[in-house]
Scaffold this motif. Structure first.
Motif, short mmCIF file in Angstrom:
data_model
loop_
_atom_site.label_atom_id
_atom_site.label_comp_id
_atom_site.label_asym_id
_atom_site.label_seq_id
_atom_site.Cartn_x
_atom_site.Cartn_y
_atom_site.Cartn_z
N PHE A 111 46.68 -50.61 66.17
CA PHE A 111 46.84 -52.02 65.86
C PHE A 111 47.30 -52.20 64.41
O PHE A 111 46.81 -51.52 63.51
CB PHE A 111 45.51 -52.78 66.08
N LYS A 112 48.24 -53.13 64.20
CA LYS A 112 48.61 -53.49 62.85
C LYS A 112 47.45 -54.27 62.23
O LYS A 112 46.92 -55.18 62.85
CB LYS A 112 49.88 -54.35 62.85
N LEU A 113 47.09 -53.92 61.01
CA LEU A 113 45.94 -54.53 60.36
C LEU A 113 46.37 -55.24 59.08
O LEU A 113 46.93 -54.61 58.18
CB LEU A 113 44.88 -53.48 60.04
N GLY A 114 46.11 -56.53 59.02
CA GLY A 114 46.41 -57.30 57.82
C GLY A 114 45.18 -57.42 56.94
O GLY A 114 44.07 -57.05 57.32
N GLY A 118 39.10 -62.05 50.14
CA GLY A 118 37.69 -61.72 50.32
C GLY A 118 37.44 -60.42 51.03
O GLY A 118 36.32 -59.90 51.01
N HIS A 119 38.46 -59.86 51.68
CA HIS A 119 38.32 -58.58 52.39
C HIS A 119 38.68 -57.43 51.46
O HIS A 119 39.66 -57.50 50.71
CB HIS A 119 39.23 -58.54 53.62
N THR A 120 37.91 -56.35 51.54
CA THR A 120 38.19 -55.17 50.72
C THR A 120 39.02 -54.14 51.46
O THR A 120 39.42 -53.13 50.87
CB THR A 120 36.87 -54.52 50.25
N GLU A 121 39.26 -54.38 52.76
CA GLU A 121 40.07 -53.45 53.54
C GLU A 121 40.99 -54.24 54.47
O GLU A 121 40.74 -55.41 54.78
CB GLU A 121 39.19 -52.51 54.40
N ASN A 122 42.04 -53.58 54.95
CA ASN A 122 42.89 -54.17 55.99
C ASN A 122 42.15 -54.07 57.32
O ASN A 122 41.93 -52.97 57.84
CB ASN A 122 44.22 -53.41 56.08
N ARG A 123 41.77 -55.23 57.89
CA ARG A 123 41.03 -55.21 59.16
C ARG A 123 41.36 -56.41 60.06
O ARG A 123 40.65 -56.66 61.04
CB ARG A 123 39.52 -55.15 58.90
N ILE A 124 42.44 -57.13 59.74
CA ILE A 124 42.76 -58.33 60.52
C ILE A 124 43.76 -57.98 61.62
O ILE A 124 44.93 -57.69 61.35
CB ILE A 124 43.36 -59.44 59.63
#
Length: 533
Positions: A111-114, A118-124
């Protein structure tokens, strides 16, 4: 009277996923979904960025997501709820995929992760910049295959049916039961009495309590208002998140959202003269949480007197931008803006309510047999400020938990509806149809102006006290209209917005310190900026 086992109010991710789960577990249960507009019209449909969930365990983990959520919520979150939602997230996300939702993937199939503020990692995880619309499509297709689910579009809930409606019944506010709802069929203009063993409120937010919002026109706080009127517990209404980057318009109403994912991919905020400013407010700059970025923009606009700031996408990869944000790109072009040559004019706009109907980990409200899921709730997940893209996750996890608890209760079959025999039909005797909507429209504008001017991003004691006085005047005028008029969706929405504004002002006045999205300048211990640069 229409009888059902389960009544679902709302057709976004929370209500639809809940109904699907019950249908799968209990194919003989009669499930009715009512929604006040078209079946696909919901806050879910307009979610651009995506869904925050840990999928890349090589770089990310649950603890990082938990920490990011707690930090964004300013520690006001319920940690047990945060841990539950984030740890159950991957399983619920996989079910969404199994129901046919298409998420963008890399060439290797991952999955592509955006990444968002507020997020410290790409997880969207996302589907271009229309993730919500894709989720809505897949869930509705699944709903249509379920033989025991009936969808009633353009059916507007006026009030819940509780002991309040039983003549001669003594009301004990510690022991209230929900029996269903009075619902207006907008096409026939008849008010139906739909009873249910279990009722779910999944009505979304209340963005139109303000002049400008990213929410669709249906977001008028209906569920929160009718639960409040039924004496259900509602809390944390002072926490309203303003999204930093809505496309500026001279017209009031729903503003087009410029997803946080655009900043996650590298866009920068600039004043109209091109100067940067976010470094003055937070070391994370554009990727600070929404409350910080929105207040920073609000402060800069007050200093400069400008109507908007600019979002600078001119140095971003053009092909990647067009692939990830095709609808944002097209909207900019439609407005005469080339995002690769010009700053996109943006302003903060009312976006997401963190407070609402109090629920437990299963979505159970303080009213017996009444569940609530999604933006209309105070579930404990978001605390004082929602972390970007945690809302769709909340709907999935709590939708599942509420469904499992509902199945458990339906299997017990311990429902005493003797009181229902005494519940009257909706009484419109002596009422008259309004021959014009000018009074409703006028009072709605007055309410929105008052909330936008006095109870918005930055508040003060004097503003809140004045707002309380003005709200009371509007409430009395709305009550007079309600008492002699035949019910309409417009009048009911105005009534609900009045209830919501009352709760926001009341809870704001009770605050003794600034937390997350709530900021009262009279309570400030330090200036907005972290430096004098």
């Amino acid at each position: 009277m229409i009888k059902s086992d389960v009544l679902v109010i709302g057709s976004g991710i929370s209500g639809l996923s809940y109904a699907i789960k019950i249908s799968e577990q209990m194919p003989d249960a009669k499930i009715i979904i009512v929604t006040k507009a078209d079946e696909d019209e919901s806050n879910t449909k307009y979610a651009q960025g995506g869904l925050a969930v840990v999928t890349d365990f090589d770089k990310d983990n649950f603890q990082k997501h938990i920490d990011d959520t707690m930090r964004a919520g300013d520690g006001e979150n319920n940690r047990e709820i945060v841990e539950m939602v984030i740890k159950e997230g991957p399983a619920r996300f996989q079910e969404l995929v199994e129901w046919g939702t298409q998420f963008d993937k890399e060439k290797d199939g991952d999955f592509k992760l955006g990444r968002e503020g507020g997020h410290t990692e790409n997880r969207i995880v996302h589907h271009k910049d229309i993730t919500g619309a894709e989720i809505e499509r897949a869930l509705l297709e699944t709903i249509r295959k379920s033989e025991n689910i009936e969808m009633l579009a353009h059916h507007y809930v006026i009030d819940l049916i509780t002991q309040h409606h039983v003549p001669g019944k003594e009301l004990n506010t510690d022991d209230i039961s929900c029996y269903g709802a009075y619902i207006l069929d907008e096409k026939s203009r008849k008010i139906k009495k739909i009873t249910a063993k279990i009722t779910l409120v999944a009505t979304g937010g209340a963005g139109h309590v303000y002049k400008n919002t990213t929410n669709p026109i249906i977001a008028t706080g209906d569920g929160i208002a009718f639960v409040h009127r039924a004496r259900g517990k509602v809390s944390n209404m002072q926490y309203y998140q303003f999204h930093p980057t809505a496309l500026y318009s001279k017209r009031d109403g729903m503003l087009f959202l410029i997803s946080e994912a655009v900043r996650g991919d590298g866009a920068k905020l600039r004043l109209k003269n091109g100067k940067k400013f976010m470094h003055k407010y937070d070391e994370r700059e554009e990727l600070a949480s929404r409350d910080i970025v929105a207040r920073a923009i609000d402060n800069e606009l007050k200093i400069s007197g400008d109507e908007y700031v600019g979002l600078d996408c001119r140095e971003m990869n053009q092909e990647k931008f067009k692939e990830h944000f095709p609808n944002i790109y097209q909207k900019c072009l439609d407005e005469g803006i080339d995002p690769f040559k010009q700053l996109i004019p943006v302003v903060p706009a009312c976006h997401y309510l963190m407070g609402g109907i109090e629920t437990d980990r299963n979505g159970q409200s303080s009213i017996k047999n009444l569940f609530a899921v999604g933006e209309c709730t105070n579930s404990g997940l978001h605390g004082a400020n929602r972390l970007a893209s945690n809302s769709l996750l909340e709907g999935l996890v709590f939708g599942h938990n509420a469904a499992m608890k509902t199945v458990e209760l339906l299997n017990i079959n311990d429902f005493n509806f003797d009181d229902l025999k005494a519940v009257p039909e909706w009484n419109e005797e002596g009422m008259k149809m309004m021959d014009e909507m000018v009074m409703v429209s006028y009072l709605r504008r007055q309410l929105q102006e008052m909330m936008s001017d006095l109870v918005a991003i930055v508040r003060s004691n004097a503003r809140l006290e004045l707002a309380q006085k003005k709200q009371r005047e509007i409430y009395e005028a709305v009550t007079e209209l309600y008492n002699y008029s035949i019910m309409s969706p417009q009048l009911s929405e105005l009534r609900n917005l009045g209830n919501v504004s009352y709760l926001i002002i009341k809870h704001s006045l009770q605050m003794k310190e600034n937390k997350g999205s709530f900021y009262n300048k009279d309570l400030a211990q330090k200036p907005l900026t972290i430096s004098n640069l």
